[in-house]
Write an enzyme that holds these catalytic residues in place. Sequence first.
Site, mmCIF file in Angstrom:
data_model
loop_
_atom_site.group_PDB
_atom_site.id
_atom_site.type_symbol
_atom_site.label_atom_id
_atom_site.label_comp_id
_atom_site.label_asym_id
_atom_site.label_seq_id
_atom_site.Cartn_x
_atom_site.Cartn_y
_atom_site.Cartn_z
ATOM 1 N N HIS A 34 37.453 56.869 -83.169
ATOM 2 C CA HIS A 34 37.429 57.875 -84.228
ATOM 3 C C HIS A 34 37.901 59.199 -83.654
ATOM 4 C CE1 HIS A 34 35.840 60.525 -87.405
ATOM 5 N NE2 HIS A 34 35.877 59.457 -88.171
ATOM 6 N N ASP A 75 34.476 51.554 -90.621
ATOM 7 C CA ASP A 75 35.350 50.550 -91.220
ATOM 8 C C ASP A 75 35.113 49.156 -90.656
ATOM 9 O OD1 ASP A 75 36.866 52.473 -92.784
ATOM 10 O OD2 ASP A 75 37.679 53.144 -90.864
#
Length: 426
Positions: free
Chosen positions: A314, A372
Amino acid sequence: MSVTLINNENNARYEFETIECTRGPKAVDFSKLFETTGFFSYDPGYSSTAGCQSKISYINGKKGELYYRGHRIEDLVAKYKYVDVCRLLLTGELPKNQDESLEFELELRHRSFVHESLLNMFSAFPSNAHPMAKLSSGVSILSTLYSTHQNMHTEEDYQTMARRIVAKIPTLAAICYRNEVGAPIIYPDIARSYVENILFMLRGYPYSRLKHTTQGEVGITPLEVEAFDKILTLHADHGQNASSTTVRNVASTGVHPYAAISAGISALWGHLHGGANEKVLLQLEEIGDVKNVDKYIARVKDKNDNFKLMGFGHRVYKSYDPRAKILKGLKDELHQKGVKMDERLSEIAAKVEEIALKDEYFIERNLYPNVDFYSGTILRALKIPVRFFTPVFVIGRTVGWCAQLLEHVKSPQARITRPRQVYVGD
């Protein structure tokens, strides 16, 4: 407090004030950098640039923390419903009691219907059009139906605009899906909760609660509603990400707010942003079997291979994404309580995670599972089609976009966004 910038060419010194933050690092006010020094700042991707001051959500990437208006995401998911979180993001306050919570939710339910003329627009799309393209267009069309939102003056005006789109976005999304598969449109049932209604419009049949006749399943279980509610809460807002920044940038031009939300949907569509959860599940399908995991992990490490492992890493988090931790626990809970999971994909995902959390390659690069990685397997267990994963993200994030938009347009510092460039052409 100030920061001194020294030009080594002429030893000129420039003082810039710092801006205090309630959480996180301080910022240097470079708004007059060019006026003062003749230089621009160069920051591709804006990873070191704050474009606004905000009170909505805060991310501590090092510690793996996420807050909505000062409340830990773990507490909000455990103690409050998604509609309560919507109220928090839009007004800054959680409901004080059950009556306040229900009053807010009932307003959303009663605003959930959309103009019948929109159905004709959706029918005009090619059958293979991606639902995100249709959803973005549908929200843009809403701006023609509610033109008064172009000129808002009171807090009530702003709140009405925001609650209207938060109420209608699930209906628009469900219409997109059912139009794609050729199923009859299911209208909102205001007797159902806001979150249950979303599942009902996606999975229901007209005049019946029957879901899948081949499986003999009837109704929507409270466990499924609770799980879906948590997924929406986890996606409600996340700082100045690409789509939220897009909404702010477009809103800065004075456009209709629903046009700005439509732009946010388009930004979220990208596979590096909201479309990532769809890509995660497709990649797990590509791996195909637990015995193939090592081979794909080796591809990740191969400098000559462009293969990237979706669902890891991320831009902000340098530790475990707190949303991913919650979703992992939710996935395990659903499995323990008998919700049917795709066992093959779950085993592949578990093996990938096991290796990644122990492998120095991933640890050194701070490649931890992100939101996700787990959301796709849960959405599939809730019988949400893969192509509809990103529209689900839109449903959850719309309230965050509205909060960001309202904060921007009401800020005394608001001005049209106009970044500079470093020209390197002829």
